[in-house]
Scaffold this active site. Sequence first.
Site, mmCIF file in Angstrom:
data_model
loop_
_atom_site.group_PDB
_atom_site.id
_atom_site.type_symbol
_atom_site.label_atom_id
_atom_site.label_comp_id
_atom_site.label_asym_id
_atom_site.label_seq_id
_atom_site.Cartn_x
_atom_site.Cartn_y
_atom_site.Cartn_z
ATOM 1 N N ASP A 190 0.826 -1.208 0.000
ATOM 2 C CA ASP A 190 0.000 0.000 0.000
ATOM 3 C C ASP A 190 0.862 1.260 0.000
ATOM 4 O O ASP A 190 1.981 1.263 0.519
ATOM 5 C CB ASP A 190 -0.916 -0.024 1.229
ATOM 6 C CG ASP A 190 -2.079 0.946 1.098
ATOM 7 O OD1 ASP A 190 -2.417 1.340 -0.052
ATOM 8 O OD2 ASP A 190 -2.656 1.326 2.132
ATOM 9 N N GLY A 191 0.325 2.326 -0.595
ATOM 10 C CA GLY A 191 0.982 3.631 -0.541
ATOM 11 C C GLY A 191 1.503 4.146 -1.871
ATOM 12 O O GLY A 191 2.134 5.210 -1.914
ATOM 13 N N ASN A 197 -11.066 -2.494 -5.210
ATOM 14 C CA ASN A 197 -10.327 -1.574 -6.083
ATOM 15 C C ASN A 197 -10.993 -1.398 -7.454
ATOM 16 O O ASN A 197 -10.679 -0.456 -8.186
ATOM 17 C CB ASN A 197 -8.868 -2.026 -6.276
ATOM 18 C CG ASN A 197 -7.999 -1.871 -5.038
ATOM 19 O OD1 ASN A 197 -7.076 -2.659 -4.819
ATOM 20 N ND2 ASN A 197 -8.260 -0.859 -4.203
ATOM 21 N N TRP A 198 -11.942 -2.293 -7.798
ATOM 22 C CA TRP A 198 -12.698 -2.088 -9.047
ATOM 23 C C TRP A 198 -13.475 -0.769 -8.994
ATOM 24 O O TRP A 198 -13.874 -0.223 -10.019
ATOM 25 C CB TRP A 198 -13.680 -3.242 -9.295
ATOM 26 C CG TRP A 198 -13.049 -4.525 -9.751
ATOM 27 C CD1 TRP A 198 -13.029 -5.707 -9.068
ATOM 28 C CD2 TRP A 198 -12.367 -4.773 -10.990
ATOM 29 N NE1 TRP A 198 -12.367 -6.668 -9.798
ATOM 30 C CE2 TRP A 198 -11.956 -6.131 -10.979
ATOM 31 C CE3 TRP A 198 -12.067 -3.991 -12.105
ATOM 32 C CZ2 TRP A 198 -11.259 -6.724 -12.036
ATOM 33 C CZ3 TRP A 198 -11.371 -4.571 -13.161
ATOM 34 C CH2 TRP A 198 -10.972 -5.921 -13.116
ATOM 35 N N SER A 217 -7.994 -4.929 5.173
ATOM 36 C CA SER A 217 -8.595 -4.661 3.858
ATOM 37 C C SER A 217 -8.969 -5.931 3.080
ATOM 38 O O SER A 217 -8.670 -6.056 1.888
ATOM 39 C CB SER A 217 -7.672 -3.772 3.017
ATOM 40 O OG SER A 217 -7.380 -2.560 3.681
#
Length: 246
Positions: free
Chosen positions: A19-20, A67-68, A193
Amino acid sequence: MTAELDMTRIPQHIAIIMDGNGRWAMERGKERTYGHQAGVEAVRRITSECTRLGVKYLTLYTFSTENWNRPDDEVAALMGLVLSSLEDEIFMKNNVRFRVIGDLGRLPEAVQQKLRETEEHTAKNDAMTMVVALSYSSKLEIVRAMQKMAQEVKDGTLTPESIDEKTVDEHLWTSFMPDPDLLIRTGGEVRISNYLLWQIAYSELYFCDTYWPDFGEQELRKAIQSFQSRQRRFGKTEAQVEEEEK
Ligand code: IPE
Ligand code: IPE
Ligand code: MG
């Protein structure tokens, strides 16, 4: 400063929530997709380092079903990056087997085909297995496992009484590998997540603020060092574990 590692206690399976990328790019005044490109470089570095250290499974959270819901152009850029970064050469050079888990039917056909090809071409590599979680949701994975088991009960090939933890393991997308020993999340958030919920029941968790594109060999060693400094008790007492380790 090189972190001293006990090479006899390297985690067999490391899972990473990478992440990031977006924040890394924004801080540089660039588009989020620039961060995703830099993230691919970090994947290369960490994959090589894991093979050097003798890690057997590396599972990378690359794209979640959630994330879609990102803007179309970012999703398209990510799919493009998956396509362009799956080079056989890199897997062959490192003797790495490639596997993918997730709700793959939602991916563009070209991506699905490339994933299948890469799995086939690397099937005999055995230094390490790199698993990419793509269009992945742990809750969906568990739902699908339940559906399969329910169908088998209906078909008469499975009885409700015989279902145990092993049966569930065998019906998950991750059935071919052991549970993660160490879960790393970069990027500062302290949450899971929707990643490997069942499989991380007893994993050691490691969170760091470093954005994924900046995560390098030294950071990985620091995470492994932290893992090695912990006593995995699995419910027992400290004294019991020490006695067993003698
Ligand atoms: C992780 O980085 C990569 C994906 C989820 C595809 P992010 O894109 O989530 O980066 P941040 O969290 O916005 O900085
Ligand atoms: C988790 O990152 C998914 C991946 C790293 C692929 P996100 O950036 O999507 O997670 P949230 O939305 O902040 O929880
Ligand atoms: Mg994020």
